[in-house]
Design an enzyme around this catalytic site. Sequence first.
Site, short mmCIF file in Angstrom:
data_model
loop_
_atom_site.label_atom_id
_atom_site.label_comp_id
_atom_site.label_asym_id
_atom_site.label_seq_id
_atom_site.Cartn_x
_atom_site.Cartn_y
_atom_site.Cartn_z
N ARG A 158 -21.27 -14.07 17.60
CA ARG A 158 -20.96 -14.00 19.04
C ARG A 158 -19.57 -13.44 19.31
O ARG A 158 -19.37 -12.64 20.22
CB ARG A 158 -21.09 -15.39 19.67
CG ARG A 158 -22.52 -15.73 19.97
CD ARG A 158 -22.65 -17.19 20.34
NE ARG A 158 -22.67 -18.00 19.14
CZ ARG A 158 -23.45 -19.06 18.96
NH1 ARG A 158 -24.24 -19.45 19.92
NH2 ARG A 158 -23.43 -19.74 17.84
N ARG A 179 -24.15 -9.91 7.49
CA ARG A 179 -25.22 -10.25 6.55
C ARG A 179 -26.56 -9.71 7.02
O ARG A 179 -27.36 -9.24 6.24
CB ARG A 179 -25.30 -11.77 6.37
CG ARG A 179 -24.50 -12.26 5.18
CD ARG A 179 -24.52 -13.74 5.09
NE ARG A 179 -24.04 -14.31 6.35
CZ ARG A 179 -23.99 -15.62 6.59
NH1 ARG A 179 -24.36 -16.48 5.69
NH2 ARG A 179 -23.53 -16.07 7.76
N ARG A 240 -10.61 -16.77 9.35
CA ARG A 240 -9.97 -17.84 8.56
C ARG A 240 -9.06 -17.17 7.54
O ARG A 240 -9.42 -16.14 6.95
CB ARG A 240 -11.01 -18.68 7.82
CG ARG A 240 -11.79 -19.66 8.71
CD ARG A 240 -10.91 -20.80 9.23
NE ARG A 240 -11.66 -21.77 10.02
CZ ARG A 240 -11.77 -21.74 11.34
NH1 ARG A 240 -11.17 -20.79 12.05
NH2 ARG A 240 -12.46 -22.67 11.98
N GLU A 269 -2.47 -22.04 5.80
CA GLU A 269 -2.17 -22.59 7.12
C GLU A 269 -1.86 -24.09 7.06
O GLU A 269 -2.58 -24.82 6.38
CB GLU A 269 -3.41 -22.35 8.01
CG GLU A 269 -3.15 -22.47 9.48
CD GLU A 269 -4.31 -21.90 10.31
OE1 GLU A 269 -4.81 -20.80 10.00
OE2 GLU A 269 -4.70 -22.59 11.26
N HIS A 287 -2.64 -19.60 15.40
CA HIS A 287 -4.06 -19.99 15.55
C HIS A 287 -4.41 -20.32 17.02
O HIS A 287 -4.68 -21.47 17.36
CB HIS A 287 -4.39 -21.18 14.64
CG HIS A 287 -5.86 -21.23 14.28
ND1 HIS A 287 -6.32 -21.63 13.05
CD2 HIS A 287 -6.97 -20.92 15.01
CE1 HIS A 287 -7.64 -21.56 13.03
NE2 HIS A 287 -8.06 -21.14 14.20
N GLY A 289 -6.79 -18.55 18.91
CA GLY A 289 -8.03 -17.88 19.32
C GLY A 289 -8.69 -18.47 20.55
O GLY A 289 -9.01 -17.76 21.50
C1 GLV Z 1 -11.19 -21.81 15.64
O1 GLV Z 1 -10.69 -21.29 14.72
C2 GLV Z 1 -12.52 -22.33 15.65
O2 GLV Z 1 -13.21 -22.25 14.63
O3 GLV Z 1 -12.93 -22.87 16.69
#
Ligand code: GLV
Length: 327
Positions: A158, A179, A240, A269, A287, A289
């Site tokens: 997504r 994949r 990651r 991290e 981090h 996101g």
């Molecule tokens: C952030 O890295 C998440 O996996 O929600």
Amino acid sequence: MDKFEVMVTRRLPAGGMELLGESCRPRLWDEDRPAPEEWMRKNAAGADGIVCLLSDRIDEAMMEAAGPGLKVISVMAAGYDGIDVEAATQRGVLVGNTPGVLSEATADLTWALILAVARRIVDGDRMMRAGTFTGWSPTLLVGADFAGRRLGIVGMGRIGREVARRGIGFGMEVVYHNRHRLAPEVEKSIPTHLVPLNELIASSDFIALHCPLNKESYHLLGANELASMKPTAYLINIARGPVVDEDALVAALRDRRIAGAALDVYEHEPNLTPGLAELDNVVLAPHLGSAAVATRHRMAQMTVENLLAGMRGGVPPWCVNPEAKQA
Ligand code: GLV
């Protein structure tokens, strides 16, 4: 009715704690730093459920410490690589996560990073604050163009698809590696097409990583892959940290074998690989996101919904191992 016992490794935002408190007695780690493993082991004991963060390790030993009453582990994240899902499934413990809701915010941040590194926003900000800007110059902080360039997306879930759509908005050609091939109508709607990973790496002007971390993706981008990138290309990791061999990345950036990188996640991290912080061709974010208000609110709600469903004998609405129910 007795309340459920729940270990919670961080205070949930957006009313999450209040919602949880209606039917649970939280054993809360109430500091804004990771809960120590020893605290977790002690507070997991006898718990019906665990609410955790992506950075917490919930392995077999932690589930053992919780004991046979543990029914559900609910992580406030899309990625669940911190949880030993196989061990959970074997024990009949359901694992819930928060996919989907953060795809747009994470894709937005991917683009913020691409723009920051390739259009030298951070360098410019430093210059302005240092008072060294002397006026417009034809050669000042000249960065990359986007229109007509190739964006290669590794991991077309997504988030990857949202990044792709934004890339099309910038006039780019978008290719992907995954994949499984996307359904032809999805490919057409973006538009994008599948290419082998080595071709994506060697031909893309921007490479964005959006795959989960697992045995197959560990160090997917190592010294050889970095060496095969275009010298003008940029690497963006918002997936990651361990998907990239960061020692190899530091060497590639230091030797200017690639143009730059932007990272939101780190191999060690929250620590930085030595050498990374000294480089001026990398942008580093902590981090972030999914760090947007409505997104984080919804993530907190989903985390509690997953927890409650699992503890009440159902399957969490967002569950990565529904088969654990039958185990
Ligand atoms: C952030 O890295 C998440 O996996 O929600």
